[in-house]
Scaffold this motif. Structure first.
Motif, short mmCIF file in Angstrom:
data_model
loop_
_atom_site.label_atom_id
_atom_site.label_comp_id
_atom_site.label_asym_id
_atom_site.label_seq_id
_atom_site.Cartn_x
_atom_site.Cartn_y
_atom_site.Cartn_z
N ASN A 91 0.83 -1.21 0.00
CA ASN A 91 0.00 0.00 0.00
C ASN A 91 0.86 1.26 0.00
O ASN A 91 0.56 2.22 -0.71
N ILE A 92 1.91 1.27 0.79
CA ILE A 92 2.82 2.43 0.83
C ILE A 92 3.51 2.59 -0.53
O ILE A 92 3.62 3.70 -1.06
N PHE A 93 3.94 1.48 -1.11
CA PHE A 93 4.60 1.53 -2.41
C PHE A 93 3.66 2.09 -3.47
O PHE A 93 4.06 2.92 -4.29
N HIS A 94 2.41 1.65 -3.47
CA HIS A 94 1.45 2.16 -4.46
C HIS A 94 1.23 3.67 -4.29
O HIS A 94 1.15 4.40 -5.28
N ALA A 95 1.14 4.13 -3.06
CA ALA A 95 0.97 5.56 -2.81
C ALA A 95 2.21 6.32 -3.29
O ALA A 95 2.10 7.39 -3.90
N PHE A 96 3.38 5.76 -3.05
CA PHE A 96 4.63 6.36 -3.52
C PHE A 96 4.63 6.44 -5.04
O PHE A 96 4.95 7.48 -5.64
N GLN A 97 4.22 5.35 -5.69
CA GLN A 97 4.17 5.29 -7.14
C GLN A 97 3.18 6.31 -7.71
O GLN A 97 3.46 6.96 -8.72
N GLU A 98 2.04 6.46 -7.07
CA GLU A 98 1.06 7.46 -7.51
C GLU A 98 1.62 8.87 -7.41
O GLU A 98 1.42 9.69 -8.30
N ASN A 99 2.33 9.15 -6.32
CA ASN A 99 2.95 10.47 -6.16
C ASN A 99 3.96 10.74 -7.27
O ASN A 99 3.98 11.83 -7.85
N VAL A 100 4.80 9.77 -7.56
CA VAL A 100 5.83 9.94 -8.59
C VAL A 100 5.17 10.14 -9.95
O VAL A 100 5.57 11.02 -10.72
N THR A 101 4.13 9.37 -10.24
CA THR A 101 3.42 9.50 -11.52
C THR A 101 2.77 10.87 -11.64
O THR A 101 2.88 11.53 -12.69
N GLU A 102 2.11 11.31 -10.57
CA GLU A 102 1.48 12.64 -10.59
C GLU A 102 2.50 13.74 -10.83
O GLU A 102 2.26 14.66 -11.60
N ARG A 103 3.63 13.64 -10.15
CA ARG A 103 4.67 14.66 -10.31
C ARG A 103 5.22 14.67 -11.74
O ARG A 103 5.47 15.73 -12.31
N ALA A 104 5.38 13.49 -12.33
CA ALA A 104 5.90 13.40 -13.69
C ALA A 104 4.89 14.00 -14.67
O ALA A 104 5.28 14.72 -15.59
N ILE A 105 3.61 13.71 -14.48
CA ILE A 105 2.58 14.27 -15.36
C ILE A 105 2.54 15.78 -15.21
O ILE A 105 2.49 16.52 -16.21
N HIS A 106 2.59 16.25 -13.97
CA HIS A 106 2.57 17.70 -13.72
C HIS A 106 3.77 18.36 -14.39
O HIS A 106 3.64 19.41 -15.03
#
Length: 119
Positions: A91-106
């Protein structure tokens, strides 16, 4: 990197399933600590240390149950606890991955916006 982890943890805390897993993990560590402290005669800190090391599957070998009750409890403790702790970490890894993806898209959107403004 530490702050990235904290952001991921904050994001994970928004999920009810993560909060439930966190509570179950803490209860597993607390109940295991109480059990080993009482049955094996270990200090509470040593018991908590053993629980975390065992559930994380590190197993340094500096502590091990000596009583039959402790050994039997550990069998079930590991089977139940490793799965719960693994789910929490996923769960922590998925949240980390979502943050990284969001930052890359932004960043990508922002960079494209800058490029269009230059033309």
């Amino acid at each position: 990197m530490f702050f990235v982890f904290l952001r991921a943890l904050r994001r994970a805390m928004q999920s009810q399933s993560f909060r439930i897993l966190l509570v179950i993990t803490l209860l597993l560590i607390a109940s295991g600590s109480a059990f080993y402290s009482f049955v094996e005669g270990w200090r509470v800190l040593d018991s908590a240390y053993f629980c975390v090391i065992t559930l994380a599957t590190v197993g340094y070998g500096d502590f091990s149950p000596q009583t039959d009750a402790g050994k039997i409890f550990t069998i079930f403790y590991v089977v139940a606890g490793v799965g719960v702790l693994s789910a929490l970490i996923v769960n922590i890894f998925h949240a980390f991955q979502e943050n990284v993806t969001e930052r890359a898209i932004h960043r990508h959107v922002h960079d494209n916006k800058d490029e269009r403004g230059k033309n």
